[in-house]
Design a protein around this motif. Structure first.
Motif, short mmCIF file in Angstrom:
data_model
loop_
_atom_site.label_atom_id
_atom_site.label_comp_id
_atom_site.label_asym_id
_atom_site.label_seq_id
_atom_site.Cartn_x
_atom_site.Cartn_y
_atom_site.Cartn_z
N LYS A 274 -5.19 10.94 -9.41
CA LYS A 274 -6.20 9.96 -8.98
C LYS A 274 -7.03 9.43 -10.16
CE LYS A 274 -5.61 10.09 -4.40
NZ LYS A 274 -4.37 10.89 -4.33
N ARG A 275 -6.41 9.25 -11.32
CA ARG A 275 -7.12 8.69 -12.46
C ARG A 275 -7.25 7.18 -12.30
NH1 ARG A 275 -7.14 11.97 -16.96
NH2 ARG A 275 -8.71 10.45 -17.71
N SER A 276 -8.09 6.56 -13.11
CA SER A 276 -8.31 5.13 -13.04
C SER A 276 -6.99 4.37 -13.15
CB SER A 276 -9.25 4.69 -14.17
OG SER A 276 -9.42 3.29 -14.17
N GLY A 277 -6.74 3.48 -12.21
CA GLY A 277 -5.52 2.68 -12.21
C GLY A 277 -4.33 3.36 -11.58
N TYR A 278 -4.54 4.50 -10.92
CA TYR A 278 -3.40 5.26 -10.39
C TYR A 278 -2.62 4.49 -9.33
CZ TYR A 278 -5.72 6.60 -5.97
OH TYR A 278 -6.30 6.60 -4.74
N ARG A 279 -3.31 3.70 -8.51
CA ARG A 279 -2.59 2.96 -7.47
C ARG A 279 -1.66 1.92 -8.08
NH1 ARG A 279 -4.20 3.81 -2.26
NH2 ARG A 279 -6.17 4.93 -1.98
N VAL A 280 -2.10 1.24 -9.12
CA VAL A 280 -1.26 0.25 -9.79
C VAL A 280 -0.01 0.92 -10.37
CG1 VAL A 280 -1.12 -1.39 -11.71
CG2 VAL A 280 -3.20 -1.27 -10.31
N ARG A 281 -0.23 2.06 -11.04
CA ARG A 281 0.92 2.76 -11.64
C ARG A 281 1.87 3.26 -10.57
NH1 ARG A 281 4.89 2.89 -14.86
NH2 ARG A 281 5.54 4.96 -15.60
N SER B 221 0.83 -1.20 0.00
CA SER B 221 0.00 0.00 0.00
C SER B 221 0.87 1.25 0.00
CB SER B 221 -0.92 0.02 1.23
OG SER B 221 -0.15 0.07 2.42
N ILE B 222 0.34 2.31 -0.57
CA ILE B 222 0.96 3.63 -0.49
C ILE B 222 0.01 4.50 0.32
CG2 ILE B 222 1.73 5.66 -1.76
CD1 ILE B 222 2.43 3.85 -4.10
N ASN B 223 0.50 5.09 1.39
CA ASN B 223 -0.36 5.84 2.30
C ASN B 223 -0.47 7.31 1.92
OD1 ASN B 223 -0.79 3.60 4.27
ND2 ASN B 223 1.42 3.72 4.34
N HIS B 224 0.66 7.91 1.54
CA HIS B 224 0.60 9.28 1.03
C HIS B 224 1.83 9.60 0.20
CE1 HIS B 224 3.13 10.49 4.57
NE2 HIS B 224 3.64 11.29 3.66
N VAL B 225 1.67 10.55 -0.70
CA VAL B 225 2.77 11.06 -1.53
C VAL B 225 2.68 12.58 -1.47
CG1 VAL B 225 3.79 11.15 -3.83
CG2 VAL B 225 2.59 9.07 -3.07
N ALA B 226 3.78 13.24 -1.17
CA ALA B 226 3.75 14.69 -1.00
C ALA B 226 4.95 15.33 -1.68
CB ALA B 226 3.73 15.05 0.48
N LYS B 227 4.79 16.60 -1.99
CA LYS B 227 5.87 17.42 -2.55
C LYS B 227 5.91 18.72 -1.74
CE LYS B 227 7.27 19.80 -6.80
NZ LYS B 227 6.87 20.09 -8.21
N GLN C 107 11.12 9.69 -11.87
CA GLN C 107 10.21 8.69 -11.31
C GLN C 107 9.43 9.25 -10.11
OE1 GLN C 107 13.33 7.75 -12.30
NE2 GLN C 107 12.79 6.30 -13.92
N PHE C 108 10.14 9.98 -9.24
CA PHE C 108 9.45 10.61 -8.11
C PHE C 108 8.42 11.63 -8.61
CE2 PHE C 108 12.97 8.97 -5.56
CZ PHE C 108 12.38 8.75 -4.35
N SER C 109 8.79 12.41 -9.62
CA SER C 109 7.89 13.42 -10.15
C SER C 109 6.64 12.78 -10.76
CB SER C 109 8.61 14.26 -11.21
OG SER C 109 7.74 15.21 -11.78
N GLU C 110 6.84 11.72 -11.56
CA GLU C 110 5.69 11.05 -12.17
C GLU C 110 4.80 10.42 -11.12
OE1 GLU C 110 4.49 7.63 -15.47
OE2 GLU C 110 6.61 8.14 -15.15
N LEU C 111 5.42 9.78 -10.12
CA LEU C 111 4.64 9.15 -9.06
C LEU C 111 3.77 10.20 -8.35
CD1 LEU C 111 6.05 6.46 -6.62
CD2 LEU C 111 4.27 8.03 -5.94
N TYR C 112 4.35 11.35 -8.07
CA TYR C 112 3.60 12.41 -7.40
C TYR C 112 2.42 12.88 -8.25
CZ TYR C 112 2.45 17.09 -5.73
OH TYR C 112 1.77 18.20 -5.30
#
Length: 268
Positions: free
Chosen positions: A134-141, A16-22, A123-128
């Motif tokens: 929050k588009r469809s499939g965002y958690r998988v990506r 799981s990913i709990n949060h992503v912040a910049k 990679q960090f930038s794209e993940l953020y």
């Protein structure tokens, strides 16, 4: 190219990913929690500086540094007020295939510095951005991107333990073996390919991979034969011949020694 094996491979996945912040530059930023929480934390310093305190001393975090904190890691930190840092941070949880993999990950230095790690910013930038959208499939990506970051981080950690030129030389010979694993290679041939003496090649190969070149070659062959058997495309003899073994009895003994089971059990 595949990762170089180091005797015991690591096996884990992002649960799981709990949060992503910049962050934005903040001269007054501080981190001081008595209970850091039950998640792993990964951060990437985009610019500026921060001062982290752990292990009884201060550590300066600078542009391009990657921070990795195991669960409940005690630390305090503050931004450099004269040059406040900006960063990406990810809080997440992992599942492990075995205790060795968990111990290996938890043993990583909390601050990793290597020029190749600066290339992780995309990679960090794209993940953020994917997480924010929050588009469809965002958690998988996002999980896939995080796994890529962790893989690159672990690979650079292993690479940094050795002379860069020598490490690349061994990777070059591993690419040769992987490109045609069905043929045999002498130590002299592999050493020439790496532009090393045979004795130096033997030493470096064992240090970097945890195996001799013969052991690694057979390791690749046996696992390829396993794939062929599990696919249902081959019987034992056909699988052995396809990966370069002419002696079927030797192949079966080596298969059992490597994987702990007879090859015939995979087609029953």
């Amino acid at each position: 190219m595949s990762s170089i094996h180091t005797g015991q491979d690591y096996d884990f996945q992002v649960i799981s990913i709990n949060h992503v912040a910049k962050s934005k530059p903040n001269p007054e930023w501080r981190y001081d929690k008595a209970n850091p929480g039950p998640n792993y934390v990964l951060a990437y310093c985009m610019d500026g500086e921060a001062f982290y305190y752990f292990d009884g001393r201060m550590h300066v975090v600078e542009k391009g540094d990657v921070l990795f904190f195991p669960k409940e890691s005690l630390r305090t930190a503050r931004s450099n007020p004269d040059n406040p840092w900006t960063y990406y941070t990810i809080s997440f949880d992992l599942g492990f295939g075995d205790e060795t993999s968990q111990a290996y990950l938890n043993s990583i230095e909390w601050i990793l510095r290597h020029h190749n790690l600066a290339m992780l910013q995309p990679q960090f930038s794209e993940l953020y951005h994917v997480w924010t959208g929050k588009r469809s499939g965002y958690r998988v990506r996002c999980k896939g991107l995080l796994m890529e970051i962790l893989y690159r981080m672990l690979k650079e950690r292993d690479r940094s333990r050795f002379n860069s030129v020598q490490y690349q030389a061994i990777e070059k010979t591993i690419s040769l073996i992987q490109s045609d694993y069905t043929r045999s290679y002498s130590i002299e041939e592999l050493a020439r390919h790496a532009k090393l003496s045979p004795s130096h090649f033997r030493l470096l190969f064992k240090q970097i991979t945890g195996m001799t070149s013969v052991q690694y070659h057979n390791y690749i062959r046996i696992h390829k034969a396993k794939d062929l058997l599990l696919s249902g495309e081959c019987n034992v003899t056909e699988a052995a011949l396809q990966v370069g073994f002419q002696d079927i009895f030797y192949f079966s003994r080596l298969f059992k020694k490597t994987l702990g089971l007879n090859p015939s059990t995979l087609i029953e």
